[in-house]
Design a protein around this motif. Structure first.
Motif, PDB file in Angstrom:
ATOM      1  N   GLY A  39     -24.723 -42.202  60.176  1.00  0.00           N
ATOM      2  CA  GLY A  39     -24.431 -40.906  59.334  1.00  0.00           C
ATOM      3  C   GLY A  39     -23.724 -40.046  60.243  1.00  0.00           C
ATOM      4  N   ALA A  40     -23.206 -39.016  59.856  1.00  0.00           N
ATOM      5  CA  ALA A  40     -22.365 -37.797  60.643  1.00  0.00           C
ATOM      6  C   ALA A  40     -23.357 -37.292  61.701  1.00  0.00           C
ATOM      7  CB  ALA A  40     -21.825 -36.947  59.790  1.00  0.00           C
ATOM      8  N   ALA A  41     -24.750 -36.808  61.121  1.00  0.00           N
ATOM      9  CA  ALA A  41     -25.435 -36.020  61.949  1.00  0.00           C
ATOM     10  C   ALA A  41     -26.042 -36.849  63.237  1.00  0.00           C
ATOM     11  CB  ALA A  41     -26.759 -35.740  61.062  1.00  0.00           C
ATOM     12  N   ASP A  42     -26.475 -38.288  63.137  1.00  0.00           N
ATOM     13  CA  ASP A  42     -27.087 -38.841  64.184  1.00  0.00           C
ATOM     14  C   ASP A  42     -25.746 -39.219  64.945  1.00  0.00           C
ATOM     15  OD1 ASP A  42     -29.549 -38.690  63.869  1.00  0.00           O
ATOM     16  OD2 ASP A  42     -29.874 -40.712  63.186  1.00  0.00           O
ATOM     17  N   PHE A  43     -24.743 -39.440  64.315  1.00  0.00           N
ATOM     18  CA  PHE A  43     -23.316 -39.989  65.097  1.00  0.00           C
ATOM     19  C   PHE A  43     -22.979 -38.766  66.002  1.00  0.00           C
ATOM     20  CE2 PHE A  43     -18.976 -40.569  65.873  1.00  0.00           C
ATOM     21  CZ  PHE A  43     -18.756 -41.617  66.337  1.00  0.00           C
ATOM     22  N   GLY A  44     -23.359 -37.297  65.664  1.00  0.00           N
ATOM     23  CA  GLY A  44     -23.027 -36.219  66.394  1.00  0.00           C
ATOM     24  C   GLY A  44     -23.956 -36.233  67.547  1.00  0.00           C
ATOM     25  N   LEU A  45     -25.108 -36.583  67.327  1.00  0.00           N
ATOM     26  CA  LEU A  45     -26.081 -36.689  68.418  1.00  0.00           C
ATOM     27  C   LEU A  45     -25.770 -37.579  69.544  1.00  0.00           C
ATOM     28  CD1 LEU A  45     -28.810 -36.111  69.622  1.00  0.00           C
ATOM     29  CD2 LEU A  45     -29.900 -37.659  68.105  1.00  0.00           C
ATOM     30  N   TYR A  46     -25.348 -38.724  68.943  1.00  0.00           N
ATOM     31  CA  TYR A  46     -25.044 -39.820  69.905  1.00  0.00           C
ATOM     32  C   TYR A  46     -23.728 -39.237  70.662  1.00  0.00           C
ATOM     33  CZ  TYR A  46     -22.938 -44.373  71.506  1.00  0.00           C
ATOM     34  OH  TYR A  46     -22.241 -45.383  72.463  1.00  0.00           O
ATOM     35  N   PHE A  47     -22.645 -38.712  70.256  1.00  0.00           N
ATOM     36  CA  PHE A  47     -21.635 -38.181  70.896  1.00  0.00           C
ATOM     37  C   PHE A  47     -22.203 -37.027  71.702  1.00  0.00           C
ATOM     38  CE2 PHE A  47     -18.226 -34.857  70.798  1.00  0.00           C
ATOM     39  CZ  PHE A  47     -17.370 -35.380  71.412  1.00  0.00           C
ATOM     40  N   LEU A  48     -23.146 -36.424  71.435  1.00  0.00           N
ATOM     41  CA  LEU A  48     -23.650 -35.221  72.400  1.00  0.00           C
ATOM     42  C   LEU A  48     -24.127 -35.854  73.758  1.00  0.00           C
ATOM     43  CD1 LEU A  48     -24.689 -32.464  73.307  1.00  0.00           C
ATOM     44  CD2 LEU A  48     -26.654 -32.950  71.995  1.00  0.00           C
ATOM     45  N   VAL A  49     -25.086 -36.926  73.342  1.00  0.00           N
ATOM     46  CA  VAL A  49     -25.674 -37.610  74.630  1.00  0.00           C
ATOM     47  C   VAL A  49     -24.374 -38.299  75.629  1.00  0.00           C
ATOM     48  CG1 VAL A  49     -27.898 -37.472  73.676  1.00  0.00           C
ATOM     49  CG2 VAL A  49     -26.444 -39.517  73.357  1.00  0.00           C
ATOM     50  N   THR A  50     -23.570 -38.893  74.671  1.00  0.00           N
ATOM     51  CA  THR A  50     -22.821 -39.853  75.494  1.00  0.00           C
ATOM     52  C   THR A  50     -21.713 -38.867  76.366  1.00  0.00           C
ATOM     53  OG1 THR A  50     -21.225 -39.966  73.622  1.00  0.00           O
ATOM     54  CG2 THR A  50     -22.732 -41.804  74.253  1.00  0.00           C
ATOM     55  N   THR A  51     -21.243 -37.794  75.875  1.00  0.00           N
ATOM     56  CA  THR A  51     -20.420 -36.666  76.530  1.00  0.00           C
ATOM     57  C   THR A  51     -21.213 -36.398  77.708  1.00  0.00           C
ATOM     58  OG1 THR A  51     -19.315 -36.204  74.434  1.00  0.00           O
ATOM     59  CG2 THR A  51     -18.980 -34.705  76.279  1.00  0.00           C
ATOM     60  N   THR A  52     -22.324 -35.817  77.478  1.00  0.00           N
ATOM     61  CA  THR A  52     -23.157 -35.205  78.387  1.00  0.00           C
ATOM     62  C   THR A  52     -23.396 -36.032  79.664  1.00  0.00           C
ATOM     63  OG1 THR A  52     -24.416 -33.945  76.963  1.00  0.00           O
ATOM     64  CG2 THR A  52     -25.511 -34.241  79.240  1.00  0.00           C
ATOM     65  N   VAL A  53     -23.721 -37.474  79.346  1.00  0.00           N
ATOM     66  CA  VAL A  53     -24.084 -38.568  80.433  1.00  0.00           C
ATOM     67  C   VAL A  53     -22.605 -38.828  81.095  1.00  0.00           C
ATOM     68  CG1 VAL A  53     -24.559 -40.813  80.858  1.00  0.00           C
ATOM     69  CG2 VAL A  53     -25.979 -39.422  79.532  1.00  0.00           C
ATOM     70  N   THR A  54     -21.318 -38.891  80.450  1.00  0.00           N
ATOM     71  CA  THR A  54     -20.179 -39.044  81.199  1.00  0.00           C
ATOM     72  C   THR A  54     -19.955 -38.076  82.207  1.00  0.00           C
ATOM     73  OG1 THR A  54     -19.364 -40.129  79.071  1.00  0.00           O
ATOM     74  CG2 THR A  54     -17.782 -39.215  80.527  1.00  0.00           C
ATOM     75  N   PHE A  55     -20.204 -36.760  81.864  1.00  0.00           N
ATOM     76  CA  PHE A  55     -20.067 -35.713  82.894  1.00  0.00           C
ATOM     77  C   PHE A  55     -20.838 -35.864  83.933  1.00  0.00           C
ATOM     78  CE2 PHE A  55     -21.446 -31.347  84.033  1.00  0.00           C
ATOM     79  CZ  PHE A  55     -20.060 -31.135  84.530  1.00  0.00           C
ATOM     80  N   ALA A  56     -22.165 -36.211  83.703  1.00  0.00           N
ATOM     81  CA  ALA A  56     -23.267 -36.514  84.819  1.00  0.00           C
ATOM     82  C   ALA A  56     -22.769 -37.669  85.847  1.00  0.00           C
ATOM     83  CB  ALA A  56     -24.539 -36.686  84.297  1.00  0.00           C
ATOM     84  N   TYR A  57     -22.014 -38.621  85.225  1.00  0.00           N
ATOM     85  CA  TYR A  57     -21.638 -39.600  86.194  1.00  0.00           C
ATOM     86  C   TYR A  57     -20.368 -39.421  86.699  1.00  0.00           C
ATOM     87  CZ  TYR A  57     -25.249 -43.426  85.332  1.00  0.00           C
ATOM     88  OH  TYR A  57     -26.161 -44.041  85.480  1.00  0.00           O
ATOM     89  N   VAL A  58     -19.721 -38.448  86.353  1.00  0.00           N
ATOM     90  CA  VAL A  58     -18.418 -38.134  87.227  1.00  0.00           C
ATOM     91  C   VAL A  58     -18.954 -37.336  88.463  1.00  0.00           C
ATOM     92  CG1 VAL A  58     -16.893 -36.190  87.303  1.00  0.00           C
ATOM     93  CG2 VAL A  58     -17.014 -37.689  85.318  1.00  0.00           C
ATOM     94  N   VAL A  59     -20.080 -36.598  88.422  1.00  0.00           N
ATOM     95  CA  VAL A  59     -20.594 -36.047  89.844  1.00  0.00           C
ATOM     96  C   VAL A  59     -21.143 -37.316  90.638  1.00  0.00           C
ATOM     97  CG1 VAL A  59     -22.277 -34.554  90.665  1.00  0.00           C
ATOM     98  CG2 VAL A  59     -21.553 -34.088  88.388  1.00  0.00           C
ATOM     99  N   VAL A  60     -21.810 -38.360  90.144  1.00  0.00           N
ATOM    100  CA  VAL A  60     -22.399 -39.502  90.926  1.00  0.00           C
ATOM    101  C   VAL A  60     -20.805 -40.100  91.599  1.00  0.00           C
ATOM    102  CG1 VAL A  60     -23.432 -41.611  91.028  1.00  0.00           C
ATOM    103  CG2 VAL A  60     -24.150 -39.523  89.462  1.00  0.00           C
ATOM    104  N   GLU A  61     -19.792 -40.296  90.856  1.00  0.00           N
ATOM    105  CA  GLU A  61     -18.618 -40.620  91.327  1.00  0.00           C
ATOM    106  C   GLU A  61     -18.066 -40.145  92.383  1.00  0.00           C
ATOM    107  OE1 GLU A  61     -15.883 -42.780  88.082  1.00  0.00           O
ATOM    108  OE2 GLU A  61     -15.061 -40.886  88.718  1.00  0.00           O
ATOM    109  N   TRP A  62     -17.951 -38.824  92.554  1.00  0.00           N
ATOM    110  CA  TRP A  62     -17.539 -38.238  93.479  1.00  0.00           C
ATOM    111  C   TRP A  62     -16.173 -38.254  93.823  1.00  0.00           C
ATOM    112  CZ3 TRP A  62     -20.783 -34.170  95.098  1.00  0.00           C
ATOM    113  CH2 TRP A  62     -20.374 -33.593  96.314  1.00  0.00           C
TER     114      TRP A  62
END
Length: 486
Positions: free
Chosen positions: A31-54
């Motif tokens: 559903g749209a609400a939980d899909f939005g939650l999944y989008f939130l956490v994946t976007t956040t983790v993608t940003f975090a791993y950019v830092v690790v990637e350096w």
């Protein structure tokens, strides 16, 4: 470059099909609400791993394209760097999310996704060596294997009621399979023994830092976007915007492929301005056509894409977000290659500075346009893509300004005009035609644009023949270096 792009395109066709099914399954099941939650956490983790990637992606590819004998030290050190950096970044990511006021469920999903992403993140380190040696076929195999494994595992997790957490665990298991395959494929290249070398560690730290600045500036934008959106609108519009971003990511993939395929050649040509200009023009002409066709197709068939993938009932407003995004999609496709060219030239710091200004402008505009679009249309995502489009115009102008004088000449303006003319002609044709069924409309759009591009000179028969020759020519057996003496 054509053969590299061909292998990546083949891989992208498969992964795109799998990604569409994956995203459609998540959207319809969650559903749209939980899909939005999944989008939130994946976007956040993608940003975090950019830092690790350096900044390792472009830095390591660039260095190994020039000095392939250093594969053992740089790959070994890169793997150690990534494994060591993931845990502290996971803790920091959860801490920041807690400080922003997210609930316990969101915090737990963030921690779980940080852990589950690590195996695939390590497999991508092997992909840096594959790209540097222009073995894009090996890189594509690993990407396809990950997507192919993640899809059935995620469907099984959803069928068992695992929800978002089950999907994340499925991705972790698929990442382990991808890591194993990447290790096996690397053995066929007879790489030097992997070593964690102190000089390489220092080199990654200092050499990757300027490129990291670009990576952070690029990935912080979607991270800030989703934070602002979740703060200003209800959960459903976040899901609509996340669905639109997934579709747009698929449409931008050809530009990313071409940028990836051309980067090693741009890096080697960076010291020769004339050769660099030729390499850049060859790639840009193709991207202008891809971007123009993507923009027209998105505007004309946004509703069809949303209905096919996510369903009209839960995600209908996503189509409006896509239509508003169609002009900026053209610029995004071009900016992907221009950014790669500037990194190959050794100008990442200036590009990062402009990108930081770009992020600030987009964020400021978002705070004005998201509430306006939410109040007027009930869809704050429209305001967010309007802000993004404004910032992308700025980024396009900045990238052109940073290129060395004479790199982009009159041919570029002429090719831009040709691509826009082909777009206008295709769009005008569909505006006067009666509504067409999708099986007729989509192929007709592609054929009409192709004919218009050829008529205006954006595509020539000589270029098509050269591309066909490059793709059909049997790959000569490349000499394989013997294993290093022990």
């Amino acid at each position: 470059m054509a053969r590299n792009a061909f292998h990546l395109v083949l891989g992208q066709v498969v992964t795109t099909a799998l990604a569409i099914v994956f995203s459609a399954t998540l959207g319809r099941r969650l559903g749209a609400a939980d899909f939005g939650l999944y989008f939130l956490v994946t976007t956040t983790v993608t940003f975090a791993y950019v830092v690790v990637e350096w900044g390792q992606v472009q830095f390591v590819v660039r260095e190994l394209a020039r000095q392939p004998e250093r594969s053992g030290d740089l790959l070994g050190t890169t793997l150690a760097w990534r494994a060591a950096g993931a845990a502290p970044l996971a803790g920091l990511t959860v801490l920041v999310a807690w400080g922003l006021g997210y609930d316990v469920r969101t915090l737990g999903l963030l921690a779980l996704l940080m852990l589950a992403t690590l195996p695939f993140f390590l497999s991508q380190a092997y992909g840096l060596v594959f790209r540097a040696r222009e073995r894009m076929d090996l890189d594509a195999q690993v990407q396809v294997a990950f997507k192919a494994a993640a899809l059935p595992l995620a469907i099984g997790a959803l069928a068992l009621g695992g929800g978002v957490a089950g999907v994340i665990l499925a991705q972790g298991a698929a990442g382990l399979l991808a890591l194993g395959l990447a290790w096996l494929r690397s053995r066929a290249l007879h790489l030097p023994p992997l070593r964690v070398a102190r000089p390489a560690w220092r080199e990654l730290l200092l050499g990757g830092l300027p490129i990291l600045a670009i990576g952070l500036a690029v990935t912080v934008q979607p991270y800030i976007d989703v934070l602002v959106l979740t703060a200003l609108v209800p959960p459903a519009p976040v899901g609509w915007y996340g669905a639109a971003r997934n579709i747009l990511g698929t449409l931008v993939a050809p530009a990313t492929i071409l940028g990836t395929a051309s980067f090693p050649r741009l890096s080697r040509a960076a010291a020769d301005p004339a050769q660099f200009g030729l390499e850049l023009r060859s790639a840009l002409r193709t991207l202008l056509g891809i971007g123009a066709l993507a923009g027209v197709g998105t505007y004309l068939f946004a509703g069809l894409a949303v209905e096919t993938i996510y369903g009209e009932r839960g995600f209908g407003p996503t189509a409006d977000i896509l239509r508003v995004s169609s002009p900026s999609l053209y610029l995004v496709c071009i900016d992907v290659l221009l950014a790669s060219a500037l990194v190959a030239l050794g100008r990442p710091k200036a590009l990062a500075a402009f990108k930081a200004l770009n992020v600030a402008v987009c964020t400021g505009a978002s705070f004005l346009l998201i509430p306006w679009a939410q109040a007027r249309y009930g869809n704050g995502g429209i305001g967010l893509v309007l802000a993004f489009g404004l910032s992308e115009v700025m980024m396009f102008a900045a990238a052109l300004r940073l290129l060395p004088r004479g790199t982009v000449q009159g041919w570029f303006a002429a090719d831009v005009a040709r691509s826009l003319a082909a777009s206008a002609l295709t769009l005008g044709l569909f505006l006067v035609l009666p509504p067409l069924p999708p099986l007729l409309g989509v192929p007709l759009c592609i054929l009409a644009f192709g004919a218009a591009a050829a008529a205006f000179g954006l595509v020539t028969w000589a270029e098509l023949r050269a591309l066909a020759d490059a793709l059909l020519r049997r790959r000569a057996a490349a000499p394989v270096p013997p294993p290093p003496a022990r």
